[in-house]
Structures are given as C-alpha cells and as structure tokens.
Design an enzyme around this catalytic site. Structure first.
Site, mmCIF file in Angstrom:
data_model
loop_
_atom_site.group_PDB
_atom_site.id
_atom_site.type_symbol
_atom_site.label_atom_id
_atom_site.label_comp_id
_atom_site.label_asym_id
_atom_site.label_seq_id
_atom_site.Cartn_x
_atom_site.Cartn_y
_atom_site.Cartn_z
ATOM 1 N N SER A 144 89.629 25.421 70.710
ATOM 2 C CA SER A 144 90.485 26.204 71.603
ATOM 3 C C SER A 144 91.493 25.259 72.248
ATOM 4 C CB SER A 144 89.637 26.947 72.643
ATOM 5 O OG SER A 144 90.444 27.795 73.431
ATOM 6 N N THR A 145 91.483 25.134 73.575
ATOM 7 C CA THR A 145 92.457 24.294 74.273
ATOM 8 C C THR A 145 92.398 22.850 73.768
ATOM 9 O OG1 THR A 145 92.007 25.649 76.212
ATOM 10 C CG2 THR A 145 93.328 23.670 76.551
ATOM 11 N N HIS A 152 91.646 29.444 68.808
ATOM 12 C CA HIS A 152 92.153 30.491 69.690
ATOM 13 C C HIS A 152 93.667 30.386 69.774
ATOM 14 C CE1 HIS A 152 88.021 30.295 71.909
ATOM 15 N NE2 HIS A 152 87.948 30.946 70.763
ATOM 16 N N MET A 178 88.159 25.465 76.081
ATOM 17 C CA MET A 178 87.678 26.044 77.340
ATOM 18 C C MET A 178 86.713 27.177 77.039
ATOM 19 S SD MET A 178 90.094 27.701 80.301
ATOM 20 C CE MET A 178 90.983 28.708 79.122
ATOM 21 N N ASP A 226 82.792 29.942 73.696
ATOM 22 C CA ASP A 226 82.850 30.527 72.361
ATOM 23 C C ASP A 226 82.410 29.499 71.318
ATOM 24 O OD1 ASP A 226 83.372 32.361 70.329
ATOM 25 O OD2 ASP A 226 85.454 31.707 70.117
#
Length: 347
Positions: free
Chosen positions: A161-162, A187, A280, A283
C-alpha cells in the site's frame, strides 16, 4: 500540533483543504500557497510538518518543486493529483521523488468530492506527519539475480500500500526474465494501476501486465490487480488463471491483498511465496496467516525500509510471517527459497 502547508493553484481546492485542516484539533494550517514561489517562502518561514502539493501548477510545476524540496529541505508530502493518465504518470513520478502518498482530486463536483474525501485526507496527513522522509536512491541492479529452474506451478504474491510503488519497483527490477510468475495487489485507484503497470513493464526484465481477467499465469510475467477490482487466482486444470471480482471492499480496500492471498491459500498454498510490503492498515495480514497455514513461505518487509510499517506489523503480530527482511533482500530470498525447495517440478 501538525503544521500543514497547502500548495495548489486552485483557490477552491486551497480553501477546501484549508478548512479541512483547520477543523482538526491536532492540525494547524500555516499557509496556503497558489504557486511554488510562495510555497518556498512559506516552507522557509514555517517549516511545515506536512505539505499537500498539487502536481499541475503554473510557473513551476509540482514535480519540479518536490524535487528541489527533497534536496534542500526533505518534508513529508502528500500529492493532490487528477484522475487522468497524465495525472497518474506524474503521481508515480512524485512517489519516486519522495512523496509519501497521494490523494486523487474528484473530476466533477470538486467541493462535494473533497468533502467526501475528508476522512481520507485527514488520515493521510496524520500518517505523513509520523513518517520519516527517506532520501530517494535510484534503483540500480548491481547483480542480476539468477533463477535456474523452470515450471509454471510456483507463484510469488506481493501485497503493498503506502510506499508500495517504489518498493514493488525495486523488488521486480531484481527478478530475472525467467522468474516464476508474480501476482500483485497494490492499493491504487482505477487508471493509476494502468500507468503503474506500464511504468514497471518498461523498467523490469519480466513482463508486467494490468490484469483484465482470465490470464494464464506464466513464468516471466507479473500480473497487477486493476484499481477497483479484486484479483483472485484459481486452479484451471494444470494451470492457474486470474479472475477479477467486483465485490465489496475487503479490509477497507478494493483491490484487497487479503482477497488475493486467501484465493492463493485455497488453490496454491505450498506453491506460493508471499511477501507483504510497506503499507498503512492491516490488509493482507489475515490472508498471509491463511497462506502460512497452507504451507506457503511468507515474508515481510522490515520496519527500517518501510515507508509505513502497518501491514507488515499486523501480519507479524498474527504469527503469519516466517521471515522479516530489508527490501533489498526480499527478491533474493524468494528466489533462493524456491530453488532450495526444487521449484522446477511440473504440476
């Protein structure tokens, strides 16, 4: 108190973002700049903790300002980008230059759209404020990894993600052209994944595709989940195939790493090596636990090399991770493991 500087050429966006920041008790709006020149003055005067930065600005564009900022005064930056192909390309470049994250501007009904994104904007500003900006080093593959086996049954599964766009690029650039197949959930909104796949494909030895559904999973190829669709993997005779799902968000995301990992746990447990990277939230943690329960080799990126350690930490806390490694060591560990367990046998 988080000192926030808003930089955007749109007076409406400056006003809306400014109001969102001022409404938060732990944030202080130190300024709102319409261009890079005023932004530079405000950065020097107030030393903001976080900057929201528009990519498309007059005089000096956001990318040029960001590059100079990261060299002179590294500061956590959240990019404000447009949901267009050009906006996606610029955003990916911004992340490579050192931006922490991005928020996509709504195309229509800006005021309403920004209001709907209020919680996301506040969350990403807080996240950026707690993130240490790392100097961006150009990824160079000093020693190309070698994979001496063949076969279509092994799958490398990556979730991020991030900070993931940079981490995934570094991982994939180390893989040889005959690498086992890779499936990826990052993401990212629709459109952005298209540009991301193209960008990776132009820099990696393996072929990188945005999944359209029904692809046969083959060595030498990486398959990226498209924005707003879950990627699942299913057994199809002696092969594996991709399937896209338009279901609800899972673990707060669509595409979801948990969805991809859980699908692999059902059909390819012992044949999967899973890696959970910077990001973050949580998930992927539960899905990785399911994979480990089915005999998968599971790895997590370590805290020191993550932009955000949230997703790997959650998986580690669940007992889902076999080994925790720096980003630079992940690809070599994956291939070494697959060769150690004799990955060349055909299904």
């Amino acid at each position: 108190m988080i000192k926030v500087l808003v930089v955007d050429d749109s007076a409406l966006i400056r006003s809306l973002l400014g109001e969102i920041v001022k409404a938060e008790k732990d944030m202080l709006l130190v300024g709102a700049a319409p261009d890079a020149y005023i932004a530079r003055e405000l950065v020097n005067r107030f030393s903001p903790d976080v900057i929201t930065l528009d990519i498309e600005m007059p005089k000096v564009d956001g990318l040029t300002f960001l590059e100079k900022l990261m060299k002179a005064r590294p500061t956590p930056v959240v990019m404000i980008s447009t949901l267009t192909e050009q906006g996606a390309e610029a955003t990916l470049r911004a992340l490579e230059l050192g931006a922490i994250d991005f928020i996509a501007k709504p195309k229509l009904g800006v005021a309403q759209g920004i209001e709907e994104y209020r919680a996301l904007i506040v969350e990403k500003i807080r996240l950026a404020a707690n993130t240490k900006v790392k100097p961006r080093i150009k990824t160079e593959v000093s020693q190309q990894l070698v994979y001496k086996l063949s076969g279509t049954e092994k799958i490398i599964a990556l979730g991020a993600s991030t900070g993931g766009t940079v981490a995934l690029k570094e991982f994939l650039m180390h893989l040889p052209a005959n690498s086992p197949a890779v499936v990826i959930t990052q993401h990212m909104p629709p459109g952005f994944t298209t540009s991301f796949a193209q960008r990776l494909n132009s820099t990696c030895k393996i072929n990188v595709h945005e999944v359209t559904g029904g692809e046969r999973i083959l060595p030498g190829n990486a398959y990226l989940a498209p924005g707003n669709f879950h990627l699942t993997i299913v057994r199809h005779g002696s092969d594996y195939r991709t399937v896209l799902s338009d279901g609800d968000r899972v673990s707060g995301h669509k595409p979801s790493v948990d969805v991809m990992f859980n699908s692999l746990a059902k059909c390819a447990g012992e044949n999967t090596v899973a890696v959970l990277m910077t990001g973050m939230g949580k998930d992927g943690a539960a899905g990785m636990l399911a994979l480990r329960g089915q005999g998968s080799h599971t790895l997590a990126q370590n805290e020191e090399t993550c932009v955000v350690f949230g997703m790997p930490r959650e998986a580690i806390n669940l007992g889902a991770v076999v080994n925790v490694l720096p980003l630079s060591d992940l690809a070599s560990e994956v291939l070494s493991y697959l060769q150690r367990v004799n990955a060349g046998s055909r299904l």
